[in-house]
Design an enzyme around this catalytic site. Structure first.
Site, PDB file in Angstrom:
ATOM      1  N   TYR A   1       2.810  10.064   0.745  1.00 13.93           N
ATOM      2  CA  TYR A   1       3.967   9.480   1.419  1.00 13.93           C
ATOM      3  C   TYR A   1       5.257   9.942   0.749  1.00 13.93           C
ATOM      4  O   TYR A   1       5.604   9.494  -0.344  1.00 13.93           O
ATOM      5  CB  TYR A   1       3.890   7.957   1.413  1.00 13.93           C
ATOM      6  CG  TYR A   1       2.681   7.373   2.103  1.00 13.93           C
ATOM      7  CD1 TYR A   1       1.908   8.131   2.981  1.00 13.93           C
ATOM      8  CD2 TYR A   1       2.293   6.058   1.877  1.00 13.93           C
ATOM      9  CE1 TYR A   1       0.802   7.588   3.611  1.00 13.93           C
ATOM     10  CE2 TYR A   1       1.193   5.507   2.506  1.00 13.93           C
ATOM     11  CZ  TYR A   1       0.448   6.278   3.369  1.00 13.93           C
ATOM     12  OH  TYR A   1      -0.655   5.743   3.992  1.00 13.93           O
TER      13      TYR A   1
ATOM     14  N   ASP B   1       0.841  -1.200   0.000  1.00 10.53           N
ATOM     15  CA  ASP B   1       0.000   0.000   0.000  1.00 10.53           C
ATOM     16  C   ASP B   1       0.873   1.246   0.000  1.00 10.53           C
ATOM     17  O   ASP B   1       1.874   1.324   0.716  1.00 10.53           O
ATOM     18  CB  ASP B   1      -0.907   0.012   1.231  1.00 10.53           C
ATOM     19  CG  ASP B   1      -1.730   1.289   1.316  1.00 10.53           C
ATOM     20  OD1 ASP B   1      -2.655   1.449   0.491  1.00 10.53           O
ATOM     21  OD2 ASP B   1      -1.428   2.137   2.175  1.00 10.53           O
TER      22      ASP B   1
ATOM     23  N   LYS C   1      -3.692   5.878  -3.265  1.00 10.90           N
ATOM     24  CA  LYS C   1      -4.785   6.711  -2.771  1.00 10.90           C
ATOM     25  C   LYS C   1      -5.012   7.930  -3.651  1.00 10.90           C
ATOM     26  O   LYS C   1      -4.139   8.330  -4.428  1.00 10.90           O
ATOM     27  CB  LYS C   1      -4.499   7.121  -1.323  1.00 10.90           C
ATOM     28  CG  LYS C   1      -4.290   5.888  -0.423  1.00 10.90           C
ATOM     29  CD  LYS C   1      -4.037   6.226   1.001  1.00 10.90           C
ATOM     30  CE  LYS C   1      -3.809   4.973   1.821  1.00 10.90           C
ATOM     31  NZ  LYS C   1      -2.489   4.361   1.578  1.00 10.90           N
TER      32      LYS C   1
ATOM     33  N   ILE D   1       1.752   1.396  21.509  1.00 11.12           N
ATOM     34  CA  ILE D   1       1.598   0.884  22.872  1.00 11.12           C
ATOM     35  C   ILE D   1       1.441  -0.635  22.906  1.00 11.12           C
ATOM     36  O   ILE D   1       1.868  -1.288  23.860  1.00 11.12           O
ATOM     37  CB  ILE D   1       0.415   1.589  23.586  1.00 11.12           C
ATOM     38  CG1 ILE D   1       0.460   1.287  25.090  1.00 11.12           C
ATOM     39  CG2 ILE D   1      -0.916   1.214  22.964  1.00 11.12           C
ATOM     40  CD1 ILE D   1      -0.501   2.135  25.901  1.00 11.12           C
TER      41      ILE D   1
ATOM     42  N   ALA E   1       2.883  -2.726  20.854  1.00 10.13           N
ATOM     43  CA  ALA E   1       4.120  -3.389  20.431  1.00 10.13           C
ATOM     44  C   ALA E   1       5.258  -3.148  21.407  1.00 10.13           C
ATOM     45  O   ALA E   1       6.301  -3.798  21.318  1.00 10.13           O
ATOM     46  CB  ALA E   1       4.525  -2.915  19.041  1.00 10.13           C
ATOM     47  N   ALA E   2       5.067  -2.218  22.330  1.00  9.19           N
ATOM     48  CA  ALA E   2       6.128  -1.866  23.280  1.00  9.19           C
ATOM     49  C   ALA E   2       6.143  -2.849  24.448  1.00  9.19           C
ATOM     50  O   ALA E   2       5.113  -3.423  24.810  1.00  9.19           O
ATOM     51  CB  ALA E   2       5.910  -0.449  23.801  1.00  9.19           C
TER      52      ALA E   2
END
Length: 342
Positions: free
Chosen positions: A61, A56, A86, A251, A253-254
């Site tokens: 970006y 994607d 997009k 949060i 993944a921490a």
């Protein structure tokens, strides 16, 4: 349920199959920190080598840089991957005969693109804007056809008091008509929205026949309002979902006591408490919380794939390990019994 990153899943009625794990390319544009060409190429190759065949991107970006990087890599591959990008933002600059509108106020949460291309984004959700965005993405990616187009960041979260103006451009101004024409002509296989709020997808379903939408941060271990309010509607309308932001800004993944960010801001006390309880149960079953966060959305039949955004080949490989981690059914039963999932 044992997942494989390379597992192919049907994407609603588009006729496409996407890998259960997809790769988002925003970090390649220098999001939060610069990314060199060599590092970007290595990251994309690591995604490919991990079996990922859904990528994607977006004009936003790196102000076009990510589409260039992604297209350069994919055109060299013997196997066709699924590409989504997009519409809604044009990359442009002032020139003779063209004066751009004033730039919108800078979002304090937006750190900018550290080595993006030298363009400026202008929102345009109209018929002509969508068609021009598609043409521009074709050229940057180097493909005459693009599988999926998502209408990027339509809604009040991004546009606040300008929402009605942009919504009118998308609806009465022909933006959805342009997407419908591209689909009918075979230039794309499907379209939908790419947003951070499920409510605007619900509204859009009243205006257009959406095939697939990308929803970020709104269906996770910490936010499941959409499960009752929206996902059944998506299924009823035959619209597939791709879920991003499964870590809710980090949060999930921490490590315990680590980064306490939720939805791009400091996590409130109730979110920290809920996360700590998730850690407790994960420890009991020897399951990494990040693995549970990645696998949770795919337990719902409406979801075809999840997207990850990473900054290094090592992070891709770690994400694949989490994604393919074996998680016992008893783990999910315990989460449900404690009201942490429904």
């Amino acid at each position: 349920m044992h997942l494989k990153a390379s597992e192919k899943r049907a994407l609603g009625r588009t006729g496409l199959t996407v890998t259960a794990l997809g790769l988002g390319t925003a970090p390649l544009g220098g999001l939060y920190a610069p990314v060199s060409r060599a590092d970007a190429d290595a990251l994309l190759e690591a995604g490919w080598d991990s079996g990922i065949r859904y990528f994607d991107s977006a004009p936003m970006y790196g102000y076009g840089r990510c589409e260039h990087l992604l297209g350069d890599m994919l055109r060299e591959k013997p196997e066709r991957a699924v590409i989504s990008t997009k519409v809604g933002r044009l990359m442009t600059n002032e020139r003779a005969g063209r004066t751009l509108p004033p730039a919108p106020p800078k979002n304090p949460l937006d750190s900018g693109w550290h080595n993006g291309l030298n363009f400026r984004e202008v929102f345009d959700y109209s018929y002509d804007g969508v068609m021009r965005s598609f043409d521009d993405s074709q050229q940057r990616l180097g493909f005459p056809e693009i599988d999926l187009l998502y209408v990027h960041d339509i809604g009040r979260v991004t546009h606040a008091d300008r929402h009605e103006f942009h919504w009118n451009a998308l609806t009465r101004g022909g933006g959805f008509r342009a997407l419908t024409e591209l689909r009918a002509a075979g230039n794309i296989k499907g379209f939908g929205l790419g947003v951070n709020e499920w409510q605007i997808i619900r509204d859009a379903l009243e205006e257009a026949d959406l095939d697939c939408s990308l929803l970020a941060g709104r269906y996770s271990l910490l936010d499941q309002v959409s499960e009752k309010e929206f996902l059944p509607l998506a299924q009823k309308r035959g619209m597939a979902l791709v879920i991003a932001g499964v870590f809710n800004s980090g949060i999930l993944a921490a490590p315990r006591g680590g980064e306490q960010k939720f939805d791009y801001a400091d996590a409130p006390a109730e979110i920290i408490a809920r996360t700590n309880r998730l850690h407790d149960i994960c420890d009991e079953y020897h399951v990494p919380l990040a693995a549970a966060a990645m696998q949770f959305p795919l337990r719902h039949e409406a979801v075809s794939s999840i997207l990850i955004g990473v900054r290094s080949p090592e992070q891709i490989r770690q994400n694949v390990v989490w994604f393919e981690q074996s998680i016992p059914d008893e783990f999910w039963t315990t989460l449900r019994s404690e009201g942490l999932i429904s």
